[in-house]
Design a protein around this motif. Structure first.
Motif, short mmCIF file in Angstrom:
data_model
loop_
_atom_site.label_atom_id
_atom_site.label_comp_id
_atom_site.label_asym_id
_atom_site.label_seq_id
_atom_site.Cartn_x
_atom_site.Cartn_y
_atom_site.Cartn_z
N GLU A 164 0.77 -1.11 0.02
CA GLU A 164 0.05 -0.25 -0.19
C GLU A 164 0.65 1.22 -0.10
N ALA A 165 2.13 1.28 0.42
CA ALA A 165 2.94 2.45 0.55
C ALA A 165 3.34 2.50 -0.67
N ARG A 166 4.24 1.89 -1.23
CA ARG A 166 3.95 1.80 -3.53
C ARG A 166 2.99 2.08 -3.18
N ARG A 167 2.24 1.95 -3.71
CA ARG A 167 0.95 1.80 -4.34
C ARG A 167 0.37 3.89 -4.08
N ASN A 168 0.69 4.34 -2.80
CA ASN A 168 0.01 5.80 -2.42
C ASN A 168 1.51 6.24 -3.16
N THR A 169 2.88 6.27 -2.66
CA THR A 169 4.25 6.87 -3.41
C THR A 169 3.52 7.07 -4.84
N LEU A 170 3.24 6.01 -5.68
CA LEU A 170 2.80 5.98 -7.40
C LEU A 170 1.69 7.24 -7.03
N LEU A 171 0.86 6.96 -6.30
CA LEU A 171 -0.68 7.83 -7.05
C LEU A 171 -0.03 8.95 -6.43
N LYS A 172 0.79 9.92 -5.29
CA LYS A 172 0.91 10.99 -5.01
C LYS A 172 1.95 11.83 -6.26
N ASP A 173 3.00 10.69 -6.66
CA ASP A 173 3.76 11.42 -7.83
C ASP A 173 3.17 11.52 -8.91
N THR A 174 1.93 10.16 -9.84
CA THR A 174 0.93 10.45 -10.43
C THR A 174 0.60 11.78 -9.85
N MET A 175 -0.10 12.27 -8.86
CA MET A 175 -0.54 13.66 -9.15
C MET A 175 -0.21 14.53 -9.29
N ARG A 176 1.13 14.91 -8.33
CA ARG A 176 1.51 15.50 -8.88
C ARG A 176 2.30 16.40 -10.82
N GLU A 177 2.45 14.95 -11.33
CA GLU A 177 2.68 15.31 -12.14
C GLU A 177 0.99 15.75 -13.05
N GLN A 178 0.06 15.22 -12.96
CA GLN A 178 -0.73 15.19 -13.94
C GLN A 178 -1.72 16.58 -13.45
N CYS A 179 -2.13 16.49 -11.97
CA CYS A 179 -3.55 17.68 -11.64
C CYS A 179 -3.11 18.61 -10.22
N ILE A 180 -2.07 17.87 -9.74
CA ILE A 180 -2.38 18.66 -8.18
C ILE A 180 -1.50 20.10 -8.54
N PRO A 181 -1.58 20.47 -9.87
CA PRO A 181 -1.70 22.29 -10.53
C PRO A 181 -3.35 23.39 -10.36
N SER A 182 -3.51 22.28 -10.88
CA SER A 182 -5.08 22.75 -11.17
C SER A 182 -5.51 22.57 -10.16
N LEU A 183 -5.56 21.65 -9.08
CA LEU A 183 -6.33 21.08 -8.07
C LEU A 183 -5.86 22.18 -6.74
#
Length: 962
Positions: A164-183
Motif C-alpha cells: 500500500e505504501a508503494r501504491r500511495n507513493t505512485l499515486l502522489k507522484d502521478t497526482m503531482r505530475e497530472q493534476c496538482i497544479p489544477s487542484l
C-alpha cells in the motif's frame, strides 16, 4: 431490499430489529449483486431515510474495498456513474445531506480513487470538478473528497502494508505530475469566491491546503497571491484560526535552511505589520492558542535552519538565522507568560529549543542573559496553581494542568543547564521572600516556592542525593533553604497542597538531616500529628504514610533516639480495622502496610540487643496473631457471603501486615541475628490453619502463600517443617489459578534448599502432577478464551517446575517415581516441545530435555533412556520447528529453536559418533532429506562452536518449510 430489516437501522429501533439489520448487512456484503440494489437506490434517491442512505454507502464501500476486482468492466463503470449521478443530485436537492452521509460518500469516492486513478479513471478530479463547478454544495463534497483522499494516502495514524505504501507513493507522484497544479488553482478560486460570504467552505478549503502542503510543491502555495490571501484571512475573525493552521503547515514543510529562514522572516514581517504581534490587545484565546502554535512552528523552523547551517559551516547564514530567532523571543515570552495555559503550552517547544541554542554558545550576551532570566520568571509564575484548581476532586482540567506542569519542569531543567547559578539565585530569592511571610501569603504562592526547592533536586543533579557536599555555594544555598523550610513552621499551613509539598521536599532532601540532625524531631512530629498521618484529608494521610516510611528508612541509625517514642505514637495506626461496615479508620489497609514496614525498620535497624528487638517485634505482631485466630473462628461460623468476604479480607490484611514487617531484614540484619525467628514461626503456626478453611479459599490461600514466600527468604531452613502440611492443604480441590500460583512457591523452595528438600519433593511430586493433569484435562468450552489462557499459563508453570527440579541437580526426584510415572512425565515434556504452539513453553521443554540428556544420556544412564533419546527426543527437535505454527520470524520462537539446537548438541556430546550415524542412516533419510543436506547438517552439528550450529539450524528449517 428487506424493508423490515432496514427499520433496524434507526438508532431508536429495539434490539431485535437492530440485530436483524446487522445480519442483513452481513448478508448483503457477501451477496453477489446486492451492491447494485444499493447503487440504484442512491442514484435514483429511492430512500429519504438518512440511515438507509448511509447503509447503502456502507455496502458500496465494502464492495469497492474488498471485492472490486471480482466485478466486470461494465459493473465497475456502473459504480463510477452511480457516484457521479449522486454527486449531481446533491446540487439540486432542496436540503443538503447530513454531514455523516457526506463524509461516508467522500470515503467511497476516495477508495475508488485509490483503486482506479492509475488505470481506469485518470480524470477523477477533473470529472468531479466539471460536475461541481463553484456550486457551494458541490464544492463542499469536492473538499470532503480531497480530505478523504489525503487520509488514504498520507494519514500517519493508519498502518499501511509495504504494498500500500508503494501504491500511495505512485499515486502522489502521478497526482503531482497530472493534476496538482489544477487542484491548487481550484482551491484559489474557491477561496477567492467564498472568503467573504461562506466562512464554512473557506475554512474547509484552508484545511485542504494545510493537509496537501506537506506533500506537494511548496512554491504552488508559498507565493505572493496565496500568502497575501491567507494573510488577509488572518484579520477575518471567522477565518483566522484555520488560516493560522494553514500557515503553520506551510512553515512546517521541509526545505532548504536559507529559503526557510527567508520564508519565515517574510511571513513575520507581514504578520507584525498587520498588528498580530500585539498580544495584549487580543482577547480571543482560541485564536491566540492557534497563533501561539504558529509562532512556535516559526521559531522551531528557524532553529532547525540554524542547526543545519552550523553543521554545514555556513556561519554567515547561521548568524542571520540566530538574529531572526532572537527577534522572536519577546513575542515568545509574551505567549509563554499568557494566563491561558493552552496558549503558553503551545510555545514551550520553541522556548526549550531556544535554551538549547544558548547552552551551545560559548558566552551569552547581556540580552540573552536577560532572556534566560525572563524565561525563568515566566516558568516560576506559570507553575502556580490558580484559584479554580479543585484539590479534593481532580477532574480533566486538573489533569491537564498537571501535564502542563511537567512541560514547565522540562524548561526548568533546561534553564539549569544554561545557567545553574542564575536558577539557584532566582529560586532562593523567591523561596526566602515567600517563607518569611508565609502566614499572610496565598497558598499557591507558598506551594510554588516549596515546589521550586523540590524541583532543584533534579534540575541540579548530583550522584546519590549528595546536595549538601561538594560545590560550597550550592550546598550552602540548599542547606539554608532546607533549614528555613523545617524551622519556619510552614508545615502548619492550612492547605493540602502546601502540606504535601512540605513532606515531599523533606523526603527528597533526606541527606540534609545527616548534616543538621537537630531538626529530625521537628519533622517527625509533623509526620505524626494532625499535619501528617492524622491530617483531616485522607489524600494527605495516605501519601504521608508512604513518605514517612521512606523518611525513616533513609535516616537509619539517626532514628535511634526516637524509636520507642515513634512506636508508641503510631500504636493506634497499627490496629487491624474490624470487618464491620461503616467503620472509618484513619488509614486504609494499603497505607497501613507502610506503617507496619516502618515499625519493622525501626526495630531491626535499632542498636538494641537481640532480646529487646525480639520483645518489640513480639509486641508488634502478637495483636495481629490474636485478632487472626478470633476472626478465623468467626469466618468458619459465618453464613452470609458478604460477611464471609469482609472477614476473609480482614484476615488477609493481618497476614499482609506481618509479611510487610519482614521487609526490614537484610543480609546484614537477618531474622536470626535479630532474635526474631521465634516470633515469625509463631506467625506461621497461626496463619497456616487458614489453608484448611473451606470458605473464601482464593483470598486466604493467596495471603498465606505470599507470607510463605517471605518466610522462605527470612527464616531459611527453619521454615522447612511447615512446608509439607502447607502444600498438602494447598493442593486440595484447587483450580488452575491456585496451582499456577502454588508452583512458584515450590520452585522457590527447590532452588533455595536443593537436596535438603529432596525427600519432600519426591513425596509430593506425583500428587502435584496429578493435580496439574486433572485441571489440564478438564473439558472447556471451545470459545472460552480465559479458560484456555489459564491452561496455557498452568502448562508453562508445570514445565517451569520440571526445569527447576532438573536444573537444581535433583533429577533423582523424577527418577525415583517409578518407570511408568517417569515415562509419563517425559512424554508430557515431548508433547510440550512439539504439540502446543506456545514458544515460551517449548523453550522450557527443550531446556528440560537438554538437562536430562546431560544427566542421563551417557553410557551409565537409566536403562532405556538412550532408546528414548532416539525414538522421541531427536524427532521432537525436528517435528517442533517443522510445524506451521513455529514462526521463525517471532523472537520467542527463535529462542525456543536456540534451545532445540542445544538439545541436539548435548545428544551429540553424550552419544558421540553413534548419534551422527543414527541421523545419517536412519532418521534424516526417513524425512526425505537429500543426502548432501544430511552431510551438511551432520558437519554443522559436529562444529565445536555451538553458535555455528544454532545459526545453521535456523537456515535449515527456513529452507525446509514451504
Amino acid at each position: 431490499m428487506d424493508e423490515q430489516a432496514l427499520l433496524g437501522l434507526n438508532p431508536n429501533a429495539d434490539a431485535d430489529f437492530r440485530q436483524r439489520a446487522l445480519a442483513y448487512f452481513e448478508q448483503l456484503k457477501i451477496s453477489q449483486d446486492a451492491w447494485q440494489v444499493c447503487a440504484e437506490a442512491l442514484a435514483q434517491s429511492i430512500y429519504s431515510d438518512d440511515h438507509i442512505k448511509f447503509f447503502c454507502f456502507q455496502v458500496l464501500e465494502h464492495q469497492v474495498k474488498f471485492k472490486y476486482s471480482e466485478l466486470t468492466e461494465v459493473q465497475q463503470q456502473l459504480i463510477r456513474e452511480t457516484l457521479i449521478t449522486w454527486l449531481q443530485a446533491q446540487m439540486l436537492n432542496p436540503q443538503p445531506e447530513k454531514t455523516f452521509i457526506r463524509n461516508k460518500a467522500a470515503q467511497v469516492f476516495a477508495l475508488l480513487f485509490v483503486t482506479e486513478y492509475l488505470t481506469k479513471w485518470p480524470k477523477f478530479f477533473f470529472d468531479i470538478l466539471s460536475v461541481v463547478d463553484l456550486n457551494p454544495r458541490g464544492v463542499d463534497m469536492y473538499l470532503r473528497i480531497l480530505m478523504a483522499v489525503d487520509a488514504e494516502l498520507v494519514d500517519r495514524d493508519v498502518v499501511h502494508t509495504s504494498e500500500e505504501a508503494r501504491r500511495n507513493t505512485l499515486l502522489k507522484d502521478t497526482m503531482r505530475e497530472q493534476c496538482i497544479p489544477s487542484l491548487v488553482e481550484s482551491w484559489y478560486q474557491i477561496l477567492q469566491n467564498y472568503q467573504y460570504n461562506n466562512s464554512e467552505l473557506t475554512c474547509q478549503c484552508l484545511e485542504v491546503v494545510g493537509a496537501y502542503v506537506s506533500w506537494i510543491d511548496l512554491s504552488l502555495i508559498a507565493n505572493e497571491r496565496f500568502i497575501n490571501m491567507l494573510l488577509g484571512h488572518m484579520s477575518v475573525e471567522v477565518l483566522r484560526e484555520e488560516a493560522c493552521d494553514c500557515l503553520f503547515e506551510i512553515v512546517n514543510k521541509g526545505m532548504d535552511p536559507i529559503d526557510k529562514t527567508k520564508l519565515v522572516e517574510s511571513l513575520c514581517q507581514v504578520l507584525q505589520s498587520a498588528g498580530l504581534f500585539s498580544i495584549d490587545q487580543e482577547d480571543d484565546v482560541d485564536f491566540l492558542a492557534r497563533f501561539s502554535k504558529l509562532v512556535n512552528g516559526m521559531g522551531q523552523a528557524l532553529i532547525a535552519s540554524w542547526t543545519k547551517l552550523i553543521k554545514s559551516g555556513d556561519m554567515k547564514s547561521a548568524q542571520d538565522a540566530l538574529q531572526a530567532i532572537e527577534a522572536k523571543v519577546s513575542l515568545m515570552l509574551q505567549l509563554l507568560i499568557h494566563e491561558d495555559d493552552d496558549i503558553s503550552s503551545n510555545i514551550i517547544g520553541f522556548c526549550y529549543d531556544y535554551l538549547h541554542i544558548l547552552k551551545q554558545l560559548s558566552a551569552l550576551s547581556d540580552q540573552q542573559k536577560a532572556n534566560v532570566e525572563a524565561i525563568m520568571l515566566a516558568v516560576m509564575k506559570k507553575l502556580t496553581y490558580d484559584e479554580e484548581y479543585n484539590f479534593e476532586n481532580e477532574g480533566e482540567d486538573e489533569a491537564m494542568f498537571v501535564e502542563y506542569r511537567k512541560q514547565l519542569k522540562l524548561l526548568l531543567d533546561r534553564l539549569a543547564q544554561v545557567s545553574p547559578e542564575l536558577l539557584l539565585a532566582s529560586v532562593r530569592r523567591v523561596f526566602n521572600t515567600t517563607l518569611q511571610n508565609w502566614q499572610t501569603t496565598r497558598f499557591m504562592e507558598v506551594e510554588v516556592a516549596i515546589r521550586l526547592l523540590y524541583m532543584l533536586a533534579e534540575a541540579l543533579p548530583v550522584s546519590h542525593g549528595a546536595h549538601f557536599s561538594g560545590d560550597v555555594t550550592k550546598a550552602t544555598a540548599l542547606q539554608d533553604m532546607m533549614r528555613t523550610l523545617v524551622t519556619s513552621g510552614v508545615s502548619a499551613y492550612q492547605h493540602t497542597s502546601v502540606t504535601l509539598e512540605f513532606f515531599e521536599t523533606v523526603v527528597r532532601y533526606e541527606k540534609f538531616f545527616a548534616v543538621e540532625p537537630q531538626h529530625i524531631p521537628t519533622v517527625l512530629m509533623a509526620f505524626l500529628d494532625h499535619r501528617g498521618l492524622r491530617h483531616s484529608s485522607p489524600k494527605v494521610r495516605s501519601r504521608t504514610a508512604y513518605l514517612f516510611s521512606r523518611f525513616v528508612k533513609s535516616l537509619n541509625k539517626q532514628m535511634n533516639p526516637f524509636i520507642e517514642d515513634v512506636l508508641n505514637r503510631i500504636q493506634d495506626l497499627l490496629e487491624l480495622s474490624p470487618p464491620e461496615n461503616g467503620y472509618q479508620a484513619l488509614l486504609s489497609s494499603d497505607d497501613q502496610l507502610f506503617i507496619y514496614e516502618t515499625a519493622g525498620v525501626l526495630i531491626v535497624n535499632s542498636e538494641y540487643s537481640a532480646e529487646r528487638k525480639q520483645a518489640l517485634m513480639r509486641n508488634l505482631l502478637t495483636p495481629l496473631m490474636e485478632k487472626f485466630k478470633v476472626l478465623l473462628e468467626k469466618l468458619m461460623m459465618a453464613q452470609d457471603e458478604d460477611r464471609q468476604m469482609a472477614l476473609a479480607d480482614c484476615l488477609n490484611h493481618a497476614v499482609g501486615f506481618a509479611s510487610r514487617t519482614s521487609k526490614a531484614f537484610s543480609n546484614k540484619q537477618t531474622v536470626k541475628q535479630c532474635g526474631c525467628s521465634e516470633v515469625y514461626l509463631d506467625c506461621l503456626q497461626t496463619f497456616l490453619p487458614a489453608l484448611s478453611c473451606p470458605l473464601q479459599k482464593e483470598v486466604l490461600r493467596s495471603g498465606v502463600r505470599t507470607f510463605l514466600h517471605r518466610m522462605i527468604i527470612c527464616l531459611e531452613e527453619e521454615v522447612l517443617p511447615f512446608i509439607p502440611s502447607a502444600s498438602e492443604h494447598m493442593l486440595k480441590d484447587c483450580e488452575a489459578k491456585d496451582l499456577q500460583e502454588f508452583i512458584p512457591l515450590i520452585n522457590q523452595i527447590t532452588a533455595k534448599f536443593k537436596t535438603q528438600v529432596s525427600p519432600f519433593l519426591q513425596q509430593m511430586f506425583m500428587p502435584l502432577l496429578h493435580a496439574i493433569f486433572e485441571v489440564l484435562l478438564l473439558p472447556a468450552e471451545d470459545n472460552d478464551q480465559s479458560a484456555a489462557l489459564e491452561k496455557q499459563m498452568l502448562r508453562r508453570s508445570y514445565f517451569a517446575f520440571l526445569q527447576t527440579v532438573t536444573g537444581s541437580g535433583m533429577s533423582e526426584v523424577i527418577a525415583n517415581q517409578g518407570a511408568e510415572n517417569v515415562e509419563r512425565v517425559l512424554f508430557t515434556v515431548i508433547q510440550g516441545a512439539v504439540d502446543y504452539p506456545d514458544p515460551i513453553a517449548q523453550k522450557t521443554c527443550f531446556i528440560i530435555l537438554s538437562k536430562l540428556v546431560e544427566l542421563w544420556g551417557g553410557k551409565d544412564g537409566p536403562v532405556g533412556f538412550a532408546d528414548f533419546v532416539y525414538k522421541h527426543i531427536v524427532p521432537a527437535c525436528f517435528l517442533a520447528p517443522l510445524k506451521q505454527t513455529f514462526d521463525l520470524a517471532d523472537a520467542q520462537t527463535v529462542l525456543a529453536l536456540s534451545e532445540c539446537a542445544v538439545t541436539l548438541k548435548t545428544i551429540h556430546l553424550k552419544r558421540g559418533p553413534e548419534c551422527i550415524q543414527y541421523l545419517q542412516q536412519d532418521y534424516l533419510p526417513s524425512l526425505q532429506v537429500a543426502p548432501e543436506i544430511i552431510q551438511e547438517f551432520c558437519q554443522a552439528l559436529q562444529q565445536p562452536d555451538a553458535k555455528v550450529f544454532k545459526n545453521y539450524l535456523k537456515v535449515f528449517f527456513q529452507r525446509a518449510k514451504p
